[in-house]
Each structure stands twice: as C-alpha cells, then as structure tokens.
Design a protein around this motif. Structure first.
Motif, mmCIF file in Angstrom:
data_model
loop_
_atom_site.group_PDB
_atom_site.id
_atom_site.type_symbol
_atom_site.label_atom_id
_atom_site.label_comp_id
_atom_site.label_asym_id
_atom_site.label_seq_id
_atom_site.Cartn_x
_atom_site.Cartn_y
_atom_site.Cartn_z
ATOM 1 N N THR A 60 48.853 65.152 21.946
ATOM 2 C CA THR A 60 47.455 64.952 21.572
ATOM 3 C C THR A 60 46.648 64.875 22.856
ATOM 4 N N ALA A 61 45.344 64.807 22.729
ATOM 5 C CA ALA A 61 44.493 64.675 23.912
ATOM 6 C C ALA A 61 44.836 63.394 24.670
ATOM 7 N N GLU A 62 45.147 62.331 23.945
ATOM 8 C CA GLU A 62 45.479 61.052 24.566
ATOM 9 C C GLU A 62 46.932 60.994 25.013
ATOM 10 N N LYS A 63 47.811 61.738 24.336
ATOM 11 C CA LYS A 63 49.246 61.697 24.620
ATOM 12 C C LYS A 63 49.812 63.118 24.694
ATOM 13 N N PRO B 107 54.861 63.284 21.353
ATOM 14 C CA PRO B 107 53.595 63.101 22.060
ATOM 15 C C PRO B 107 53.671 61.940 23.051
ATOM 16 N N SER C 136 53.327 69.632 19.504
ATOM 17 C CA SER C 136 52.350 69.434 20.574
ATOM 18 C C SER C 136 52.003 67.964 20.684
#
Length: 91
Positions: free
Chosen positions: A82-85, A58, A80
């Motif tokens: 993350t939304a931040e990374k 990530p 996958s």
C-alpha cells in the motif's frame, strides 16, 4: 507550560500504531547460498526471489544478497503493498 491530557493520549496512540506497524513488517533475505523453503533470515536465506515475493506481505522488505544466481526465472508480483506499507526489494 501545561499540556492537555488529550495531547499525551493522542501521542501515545500514534506511537502504539507506529510500533505495531514496525513489528508486523518482515525482512526476507535471498542469497545464492540459500535453500528453498528456508526461513528467509540472514542465517537461513531463501534460494530465490520468486519464493520471497510469494511470501511478502505489505510492509515487508526483500533483501537480495550479492552473488551469482544460477537459476533463471520469471518473477511475477501477484501481491502489492500500500502507499503506507509498500513491499520493497533492496540489495
């Protein structure tokens, strides 16, 4: 204008977290001239996208150099971000 010590402390903590997240992100380079098992740097690129995807964590960026890739393969994204990374694949 006086600033509270708390405001400066909060800013310092936020800056440290931002720098830490930038430091942990890697850039993996893929090139038709790359080698399997290489470091994935511009100087020693990987040979195929599948290996870069398997290594990516990530926050990482996979850069795919232009050119003709002779090997035909299916690339499966098993990890996958993350939304931040997010894990990004870029030209």
């Amino acid at each position: 204008m006086r600033h509270s010590p708390f405001a400066f402390s909060a800013l310092a903590v936020a800056l440290c977290f931002s720098l830490a997240s930038l430091a942990s992100a890697a850039v993996l380079v893929v090139s038709p001239a790359g080698q399997p098992g290489a470091a994935g740097t511009p100087e020693a690129p990987l040979a195929d996208l599948a290996e870069a995807v398997a290594r990516a964590e990530p926050g990482d960026v996979i850069r795919v150099a232009g050119g003709v890739y002779r090997r035909v393969q299916t690339v499966r994204l098993t990890r996958s971000g993350t939304a931040e990374k997010p894990i990004r694949i870029e030209p």
